[in-house]
Design an enzyme around this catalytic site. Structure first.
Site, short mmCIF file in Angstrom:
data_model
loop_
_atom_site.label_atom_id
_atom_site.label_comp_id
_atom_site.label_asym_id
_atom_site.label_seq_id
_atom_site.Cartn_x
_atom_site.Cartn_y
_atom_site.Cartn_z
N GLY A 165 16.42 47.81 54.81
CA GLY A 165 17.04 48.88 55.59
C GLY A 165 17.72 49.91 54.71
N TYR A 166 16.92 50.72 54.03
CA TYR A 166 17.46 51.77 53.17
C TYR A 166 17.33 53.14 53.85
CZ TYR A 166 17.39 48.48 49.15
OH TYR A 166 17.58 47.43 48.30
N SER A 167 16.07 53.53 54.13
CA SER A 167 15.81 54.90 54.61
C SER A 167 16.39 55.15 55.99
CB SER A 167 14.30 55.15 54.67
OG SER A 167 13.75 55.06 53.40
N SER A 214 9.44 48.72 56.44
CA SER A 214 8.16 48.02 56.36
C SER A 214 8.27 46.63 56.98
CB SER A 214 7.71 47.85 54.90
OG SER A 214 7.64 49.09 54.28
N GLU A 233 12.45 46.23 40.56
CA GLU A 233 11.11 46.46 41.06
C GLU A 233 10.30 47.25 40.06
OE1 GLU A 233 10.55 49.43 43.87
OE2 GLU A 233 8.52 48.81 44.35
#
Lengths: 371, 395
Positions: free
Chosen positions: B131-133, B165, B248
């Site tokens: 839950g970033y964007s 996603s 990442e």
């Protein structure tokens, strides 16, 4: 597994950098490139004192016995400085002598190449610009005195400065390689005027040049496979020079973008400029990885053609773009004679087609895979 | 330079090969696969994950005391290489869990959090989403507005996330919320681990141009999450996220997928006719295939240069954007070239009777934007390179 340079190689890099900054800044390059002399003998002697001509020659012949990847460390720095010198052409010829010469031939030539006394170069390419074995048509005919050479070589690297030509000639069904002193009767050397004046090449005509059988390197008509590997090694150092030049073009444009102001801002703040510079960096780093690996491959793999082709293809594309975009980022200043941007652009345009264009190497890469 | 491997590393390679020969489920239908068919082969994949986990190969480089493999970088590379060339499925099923949630918890989590969350990630028992964007935040991630207000030993969360996603399949979310709107942009952000079945969470799938729904919008209406689920300190969320994303990026470039795509493109070019001759005979196609191969090899080798630097104890940071950009360019080029090789047939949609390779390439052509834009658009990567590597001024 270690894909990086050793402490010794880093030391060599620093030494080369210091020397070139002191002895061959771009003002000096500009002087040399407009000079009528075949090459700068003062610079040549100083490099010999540092052992650069001796770098890849085995120790028993007066050399330092280092590997091709060490020479690539030097080549990259030379490219950054646009060093106008036969150094790498000379090294390629020395590699041919090491790989193909008899003990006697090596003893005769290698020590004087290592000391810088003799400048050697490979004379392979002809008018057809065909890098394959078929491209060699200069004829070697048996004669009472030994062998008579007849034909013409094009784009002989630093041919006007050379004391010794290693000449590829058609002998029977195959190709042979002969060591021929530049002063031999029947040889005419005509300098070619190149778009990039920081490098030199010549047309060399062999008109009934008589050489001894003993000047043939290796077996009659069997030179091509070994010669082709030598050409691959030469292609790697050229590609390394091109990576160095692309990096220097990138740094030049980057520094300019930091200080040049438009609309009250340094132009390097605008994405149209900074993104171009970032793209050049991606190309420089990517081609650098390929070149470093290819420099290892020519000494360690049986067949390094694919690695060499990828390195040269990408380095050509990288320098081409760095040269072009470097000029554009400078704006109108970029196409003036005084701005150094055009020097990299010209180097890129000319070197793109030396030792094979990107398209040639792309095809060769696929051919290696049977495609 | 030395491209050889030690006796121990070679022995490890043999072990991986033997394992793969016995256990590779070969379900790795690369490219062209929709989410539904991926779900069909889930049982096989879970068994594969379990076998890998028993070997200690999931979370290979994580510390042993949290359940990881405690392995070295070179062995990890060998493992990835071998699985790649055997076309085995991805290592471990919980992609986000393994790529950044796990490493984030290993570094910032409490002992309880490590015990609670790491084992299910390794065993693929729990899946994570990110839950970033937020709507409107885009590349300016720190502008996020979703907020959490402290109420006793709970946070109460209100707001919205987007481009999440696999939100419909995940049990947990790693969430960034604003806990202090008065402090400067980066300092008022906190990271919270949220169960997706919490009351007040609503997940709405987003349909993308390939017709699938891999992303969702997630709405938070007074969602209560225990303060104990906070990862790191309050206000430390930005730092936690930066670490997670750096992790990442530092993972060895996933070259294998590109190598396979290229092999398959060459096969396609040998089969397809284009303007009356086989596409592989067309110089236009040949040049582009060779250029792609050169870029992929550059990516592989640049990855090895970075790996060597890491082994020497050096930091590798913004440089990894170089490979991210190459990868983006390659994804776009595969989408273009594959359809051009097919000529007129390139225009057929998946499901059409005459479509080539079951419509795999059309699927790829409509799917790459998610990979290329997600995790930082190419333009943002270029900003990173220009500012951090070349020292150019910020926008």
């Amino acid at each position: 597994m270690e894909f990086g340079f050793s402490a010794d190689q880093e030391q060599l890099r620093a030494q080369v950098r210091r020397f070139l900054d002191a002895e061959c800044p771009l003002e000096r390059v500009r002087t040399i490139m407009t000079s009528r002399e075949p090459h700068d003998t003062g610079l040549w002697k100083k490099m010999a004192e540092l052992g650069w001509q001796a770098l890849v020659i085995p120790q028993q012949y007066g050399g330092l016995g280092l590997a091709w990847e060490d020479l690539v460390v030097l080549a990259e720095q030379a490219g950054m400085s646009l060093l106008p010198s036969p150094l790498l052409a000379d090294a390629a010829a020395a590699r041919a002598l090491c790989a193909m010469g008899s003990e006697e031939q090596k003893e005769r030539w290698l020590p004087s190449i290592a000391s810088g006394e003799t400048i050697a170069t490979l004379a392979v390419l002809e008018e057809s610009d065909d890098l394959s074995e078929n491209g060699v048509t200069l004829e070697a005919a048996s004669s009472p005195g030994g062998v008579t050479l007849g034909g013409r070589k094009m784009f002989v690297p630093w041919g006007q400065a050379a004391d010794l030509f290693l000449v590829a000639a058609r002998e029977g069904a195959g190709v042979s390689l002969f060591a021929v002193p530049a002063g031999s009767a029947g040889i005419t050397v005509t300098p070619l005027k190149l778009v990039d004046a920081t490098i030199r090449a010549a047309e060399v005509v062999f008109d009934g040049v008589v050489v001894q059988d003993s000047s043939r390197l290796g077996e009659k008509g069997r030179a091509w496979p070994a010669l082709s590997r030598v050409l691959d090694a030469a292609t790697v150092t050229l590609a390394a020079e091109m990576v160095g030049a692309a990096d220097a073009a990138l740094r030049l444009a980057t520094e300019y973008a930091k200080v040049r102001k438009q609309f009250g801002q340094p132009i390097g703040r605008f994405q149209g400029v900074k993104h171009r510079l970032a793209e050049i960096l991606v190309d420089v780093e990517s081609s650098r990885s390929l070149v470093y690996y290819a420099s290892w491959a020519v000494d360690h793999l049986e067949d390094a053609r694919a690695q060499v082709s990828m390195a040269k293809a990408y380095a050509s594309i990288a320098l081409d773009r760095a040269g072009e975009d470097g000029i554009q980022i400078h704006g109108a200043v970029g196409f003036t004679w005084e701005c150094n941007a055009h020097l990299y652009y010209k180097r890129g345009r000319v070197c793109r087609s030396i030792d094979g264009t990107p398209e040639y190497h792309h095809e060769r890469l696929l051919a290696c895979q049977g495609l | 330079m030395d491209f050889s491997f030690s006796e121990r590393e070679e022995a490890f390679r043999r072990e991986v090969r033997e394992f793969l020969a016995a256990s590779n489920p070969n379900t790795g239908a690369e490219g062209g696969e929709d989410i539904e068919s991926a779900m069909d082969r889930l049982p096989k994949l879970l068994a594969w994950n379990q076998a890998l986990h028993e070997k200690g190969w999931v979370g290979f480089s994580w510390p042993k005391d949290v359940g990881g493999g405690g392995g070295g970088l070179i062995e990890q590379m060998i493992l990835k290489q071998e699985c790649g060339s055997a076309r085995a499925p991805m290592l471990g099923l919980s992609y986000m869990g393994l790529a950044w949630v796990g490493p984030g918890i290993v570094k910032y989590g409490s002992d309880e959090q490590k015990k609670r969350f790491i084992p299910p990630i390794l065993k693929a028992e729990e899946h994570w989403c990110t839950g970033y964007s937020e709507p409107g935040s885009g590349s300016d991630l720190a502008s996020l507005q979703c907020k959490a207000v402290r109420d006793g030993d709970h946070y109460v969360i209100t707001g919205q996330k987007i481009w999440t996603s696999l939100a419909m399949w995940a049990q947990w979310m790693i969430l960034l919320v604003r806990t202090d709107s008065s402090s400067t942009k980066h300092h008022g952000i906190t990271c919270v681990l949220v169960p997706m079945n919490s009351p007040g969470i609503e997940v709405k799938p987003i349909r993308t141009m390939n017709g699938e729904t891999p992303f969702a919008e997630v709405f938070f209406n007074d969602v209560r999450v225990p303060v104990a689920n906070r990862l790191g300190a309050e206000g430390q969320g930005w730092e936690v996220t930066k670490h997670a994303l750096a992790n990442e990026r530092s993972s060895i470039a996933e070259v294998t997928a590109m190598v396979h795509a290229l092999e398959d493109l060459k096969g396609l070019a040998a089969r397809c006719s284009r303007g009356g001759r086989r596409a592989i005979e067309d110089p236009f196609v040949r040049q582009r295939l060779a250029r792609m191969e050169t870029m992929i090899e550059a990516m592989r080798l640049t990855g090895l240069r970075f790996l060597t630097r890491q082994l020497r104890g050096e930091e590798v940071g913004a440089e990894t954007s170089v490979n991210k950009l190459l990868r983006a360019e390659l994804e776009v080029e595969i989408g273009r070239l594959s359809l051009e090789i097919e000529g007129r047939y390139g225009g057929l949609a998946k499901g059409s009777a005459a479509v080539v390779d079951g419509g795999r390439w059309q699927h790829q052509m409509l799917s790459w934007p998610a990979y290329v834009i997600g995790g930082g658009t190419p333009n943002i990567q270029k900003n990173v390179i220009a500012e951090r590597l070349l020292g150019l001024p910020h926008d």
